[in-house]
Each structure stands twice: as C-alpha cells, then as structure tokens.
Design an enzyme around this catalytic site. Structure first.
Site, PDB file in Angstrom:
ATOM      1  N   ASN A   9     -11.176   9.433 -22.297  1.00  0.00           N
ATOM      2  CA  ASN A   9     -12.212   8.410 -22.902  1.00  0.00           C
ATOM      3  C   ASN A   9     -11.243   7.643 -23.643  1.00  0.00           C
ATOM      4  O   ASN A   9     -10.878   7.642 -24.910  1.00  0.00           O
ATOM      5  CB  ASN A   9     -13.070   9.048 -23.705  1.00  0.00           C
ATOM      6  N   LYS A  11     -12.332   4.875 -24.940  1.00  0.00           N
ATOM      7  CA  LYS A  11     -13.165   4.115 -26.001  1.00  0.00           C
ATOM      8  C   LYS A  11     -12.874   2.783 -26.115  1.00  0.00           C
ATOM      9  O   LYS A  11     -12.647   2.193 -25.075  1.00  0.00           O
ATOM     10  CB  LYS A  11     -12.867   4.770 -27.493  1.00  0.00           C
ATOM     11  N   HIS A  96     -22.046  10.638 -26.253  1.00  0.00           N
ATOM     12  CA  HIS A  96     -20.983  10.700 -27.195  1.00  0.00           C
ATOM     13  C   HIS A  96     -21.285  10.660 -28.668  1.00  0.00           C
ATOM     14  O   HIS A  96     -22.140   9.761 -28.878  1.00  0.00           O
ATOM     15  CB  HIS A  96     -19.931   9.684 -26.712  1.00  0.00           C
ATOM     16  N   GLU A  98     -19.983   9.185 -31.169  1.00  0.00           N
ATOM     17  CA  GLU A  98     -19.844   7.582 -31.575  1.00  0.00           C
ATOM     18  C   GLU A  98     -21.262   6.848 -31.035  1.00  0.00           C
ATOM     19  O   GLU A  98     -21.797   6.025 -31.784  1.00  0.00           O
ATOM     20  CB  GLU A  98     -18.681   7.019 -30.973  1.00  0.00           C
ATOM     21  N   GLU A 168     -18.015  18.456 -28.219  1.00  0.00           N
ATOM     22  CA  GLU A 168     -17.025  17.793 -29.081  1.00  0.00           C
ATOM     23  C   GLU A 168     -17.471  17.959 -30.311  1.00  0.00           C
ATOM     24  O   GLU A 168     -18.331  17.251 -31.047  1.00  0.00           O
ATOM     25  CB  GLU A 168     -17.223  16.200 -28.743  1.00  0.00           C
ATOM     26  N   GLY A 174     -10.846  12.368 -33.448  1.00  0.00           N
ATOM     27  CA  GLY A 174     -10.169  11.292 -34.101  1.00  0.00           C
ATOM     28  C   GLY A 174      -9.707  11.740 -35.657  1.00  0.00           C
ATOM     29  O   GLY A 174      -9.200  10.906 -36.207  1.00  0.00           O
ATOM     30  N   SER A 214      -9.221  15.899 -30.802  1.00  0.00           N
ATOM     31  CA  SER A 214      -7.905  15.982 -31.014  1.00  0.00           C
ATOM     32  C   SER A 214      -7.224  16.876 -30.132  1.00  0.00           C
ATOM     33  O   SER A 214      -6.328  17.561 -30.643  1.00  0.00           O
ATOM     34  CB  SER A 214      -7.953  16.627 -32.464  1.00  0.00           C
TER      35      SER A 214
HETATM   36  P1  13P Z   1      -9.852  12.344 -29.973  1.00  0.00           P
HETATM   37  O1  13P Z   1      -9.184  13.014 -28.945  1.00  0.00           O
HETATM   38  O2  13P Z   1      -9.232  11.187 -30.443  1.00  0.00           O
HETATM   39  O3  13P Z   1     -10.096  13.098 -31.149  1.00  0.00           O
HETATM   40  O4  13P Z   1     -11.061  11.689 -29.379  1.00  0.00           O
HETATM   41  C1  13P Z   1     -11.982  12.877 -28.789  1.00  0.00           C
HETATM   42  C2  13P Z   1     -13.180  12.198 -28.222  1.00  0.00           C
HETATM   43  O5  13P Z   1     -14.029  11.552 -28.865  1.00  0.00           O
HETATM   44  C3  13P Z   1     -13.261  11.952 -26.716  1.00  0.00           C
HETATM   45  O6  13P Z   1     -14.397  11.560 -26.263  1.00  0.00           O
END
Ligand code: 13P
Length: 251
Positions: A9, A11, A96, A98, A168, A174, A214
């Site tokens: 992903n 982002k 997601h 976010e 997740e 992150g 992560s």
């Molecule tokens: P990270 O791997 O940067 O923690 O992000 C995970 C994520 O949100 C994948 O959709």
C-alpha cells in the site's frame, strides 16, 4: 487452500517517475523467481494507468487504495469502480484505518463500498484493526468483531471468497511498533473463527487474512510463519523495491 498474498500500500507516495522506478525495480528483483504468493501493488490513483502497463507482463497485480460506492455523479474528488477497472485494477483497499480515522469513513460506508466492489468484480482488501486505547482496554476482539460484522453485512458466502481481510492494528501502522507474531496470530485466529461462525468452516479456512503494521524484511518471516497469517499488507517497506521483494521472499 488459501493463498498467501503480499500487498504494498503505497499510500500518498509515488509520482509517475517513482512509480516507473519502483515497479521496474520489483520486476527486476523478481525475475526468474518462483513466486510462492500473490503480489499486489496499490499505487496512488494518478499512477495506476502507468502501473498497469508496467505490470502487464509480470505476475504483479494492481490495486487501488480507495473507491466511492456510487457508480458516478457529482462527487468531486472521488473515484468510481469503473474508473479503477478501466486502468486495470483487480483489487481495491477498503476500510483502511487512515480512511476511517482521518476521513471519517464509518463501518456503514465501508460496507457500501465492499458491496459495490463485489458487485462489479473488484476484489476488496478489507482492513480492520483496533487502536492502542482499545487494545489496552482489552476490547480488541469486540472492536474487530464489530468491524467485520458491519463491514460484511449482506455479503454472501460466495462473495466472501473474493475478499482479502487485512488485520492492521492501528498502533502498529507507521510506528515501527510491530505486533508480535503471537499477538497477530491470536487476532487472526479469532477472525477466522468468527468467519466460520458467520459463514462456514470451509469458507473461513479458505479466507486470506493478511497482517499489516510495520512489516519489514526482518520481521516478516516470523509473522508469516504463523498458521493464520496469510500474507502482509505493507506500508513503508513497500516503497523500496528491495525491502518489498525481501518480504515477498519471506513467503
Ligand atoms: P506500515 O507498514 O508503514 O506500518 O503501514 C501499514 C499499512 O497501513 C498498510 O496498509
């Protein structure tokens, strides 16, 4: 047998030239490699068309990061399923954290998106997960159950087979603070049991449940070795071809 799936992903990262470099890099590193899992990339909307031409001669599949639930109309700034399909998307990430926390997407909105995606042949990567406060309050299972039950409302058993669930934990996204393989396995096991109750044991056994949060080359193998962890949804580490491919090879 369920599939292992590693998805990246991206982002809000990746201008066109970076898309070309990253996908070309992944392809080079995977050349002649006998893939043991499905590989999906989810670049930003503006890169999807270019990404589609680049992945055409490879085993890499294409996903979008979001989608509106309406077919078309006065929804400034939104993207429809047919637009995504016209640039080669087979998957779409929905729910997601976010999107939930920053853009206010509710379980009801996510459910509408899932239903729409399924009705047009796009495979949802359906994200769920608890916040740190929720984990510390010992309500992880309750939170995840609510997200699953509401997100999958009116989704038939045959349609569920087209969905990938991505667990997740929000506190691991992150932050560099990865869930231990045991913590992740516990929730994955819970999710599979829940799906078994909601649908059937067979459907639950065939469901791909990815872990996200992560994931890095050095922790991927430990997570992926757990029986109910069927892949990874990778954020930060998917932005470099070598680290993404190292995670793919951990499969
Ligand atoms: P990270 O791997 O940067 O923690 O992000 C995970 C994520 O949100 C994948 O959709």
């Amino acid at each position: 047998m369920r599939k292992m799936v590693i998805a990246g992903n991206w982002k809000m990262h990746g201008e066109l030239n970076e898309t070309v470099n990253l996908i070309s890099g992944i392809k080079n590193l995977l050349e002649d490699y006998d893939l043991k899992c499905d590989v999906i990339v989810a670049p930003p909307f503006t890169s999807l068309e270019t990404a589609n031409t680049l992945v055409k001669d490879s085993q890499i599949k294409l996903s979008a990061q979001n989608m509106h639930f309406e077919d078309k109309g006065a929804f400034t700034g939104e993207i429809s399923h047919s637009m995504l399909k016209s640039v080669g998307c087979e998957y779409v990430i929905l729910g997601h954290s976010e999107r939930r926390s920053i853009f206010g997407e509710t379980d009801e909105i996510i459910n509408k998106k899932i239903i729409k995606a399924l009705s047009v042949g796009l495979n949802p990567i359906f994200c769920i997960g608890e916040t740190l406060e929720e984990r510390e309050a010992n309500i992880t299972e309750k939170v995840v159950e609510t997200q699953i039950r509401k997100g999958l409302e009116n989704v038939s058993e045959s349609d569920l087979a087209k969905i990938i669930v991505a667990y997740e934990p929000v506190w691991a996204i992150g932050t560099g603070k990865v869930a231990t393989p045991e913590q992740a396995q516990d929730v994955h096991y819970f999710i599979r049991n829940l799906i078994s109750q909601m649908y059937s044991k067979e459907t639950a056994e065939n469901l791909t449940i990815q872990y996200g949060g992560s994931v890095k080359p050095d922790n991927a193998a430990g997570l992926l070795s757990k029986p109910d962890i069927d892949g990874a949804l990778v954020g930060g580490a998917c932005l470099k071809a070598d680290s993404f491919v190292d995670i793919i090879k951990a499969c």
